[in-house]
Write a protein that holds these residues in place. Structure first.
Motif: not given
Length: 280
Positions: A50-71
């Motif tokens: 997500l770190i690299s993908l968020r840069q491509a998306l210019e994403h600044q919001d929260p995100f949830i990884v590994e099917n709800g394992s962590a926010v």
């Protein structure tokens, strides 16, 4: 007052199932930013991915990884939680499940009875061959903290048997668009979504109405879709659309992947009076 929140899956939803491209959704993503509507990624992908993908998306919001394992909550946001959060550099983290090592240990002897291959059993080259990911992205996908994906080649009934065997250990299996995911019982896209929705409720005020839309294409998105005010099933070129139990109001897009995603988001925005003249 109504606060709008958007929760979205990635693979096969915001990202094309085959190419992982998101270009057809770029204009709709810009519209969300224009109107200040959080676009919260809710995915099976890892923090590293997500770190690299968020840069491509210019994403600044929260995100949830590994099917709800962590926010993960960017520290620049004014979201506060009464729960204890872990300090992860630029983010606060709320985790819901056991570490990956525990999941691997629980399934070490299961391959004698079931046909599957875990990420931990694969080489990077093997994962690249299965997913079409390049070496960098495949390496990132293998760096997991709270879940263990499996390439499941056995029957659905066998998968249910394994689910039952793991249930006493508070471990579940969720089937996504491409892999089956081992994770803790409390790890769930819907649970993480509702926890984060609660933070936005606190940030606004008790009288604010939080209105959510969720978009996904896989079985592991069903819980998230059921909890949303507007559930959107994104049509897939690879599998039949999942059914959303007890939700006769679920949308099903005409187009697949990011094209269908953009169409649904634009309809939703217009329903709430948001029309971006720059989104053509």
């Amino acid at each position: 007052m109504t606060t709008l929140l958007l929760f979205t899956d990635l693979d096969g939803t915001l990202l094309d199932h085959h190419s992982y491209d998101f270009q057809p959704a770029e204009a709709a993503l810009r519209s969300l930013k224009t109107f200040g509507i959080p676009c919260i990624i809710n995915t099976s992908k890892t923090f590293v991915e997500l770190i690299s993908l968020r840069q491509a998306l210019e994403h600044q919001d929260p995100f949830i990884v590994e099917n709800g394992s962590a926010v993960y909550i960017p520290k620049h946001l004014a979201l506060r939680s009464d729960d204890a959060l872990e300090d992860c550099g630029d983010f606060w983290r709320k985790s819901f499940g056991p570490h990956r090592d525990q999941l691997i240990a629980l399934t070490n002897d299961k391959q004698n009875s079931f046909q599957f291959t875990r990420f931990s059993d694969m080489t990077c080259q093997e994962l690249m061959s299965i997913t079409g990911l390049n070496e960098e992205n495949a390496t990132q996908a293998m760096q997991r903290d709270f879940s263990e994906p499996m390439l499941w080649v056995d029957s659905d009934s066998a998968l249910n048997v394994l689910r039952a065997e793991l249930a006493p250990f508070d471990v579940q299996i969720q089937k996504g668009g491409r892999f089956a995911h081992l994770m803790g019982k409390e790890c769930d896209k819907a649970h993480a979504m509702m926890w984060l929705k609660g933070l936005y409720q606190k940030q606004s005020n008790s009288n604010s109405n939080i209105h959510t839309i969720a978009l996904g294409d896989g079985e592991n998105d069903i819980g998230m879709l059921r909890q949303a005010d507007v559930p959107v099933v994104i049509r897939s070129p690879a599998h039949t659309p999942p059914k959303v139990p007890n939700r006769s109001d679920a949308w099903l897009t005409e187009s697949c992947g990011p094209e269908g995603w953009a169409q649904a988001v634009n309809v939703w925005l217009k329903q709430h009076g948001f029309v971006d003249k720059n989104n053509t």
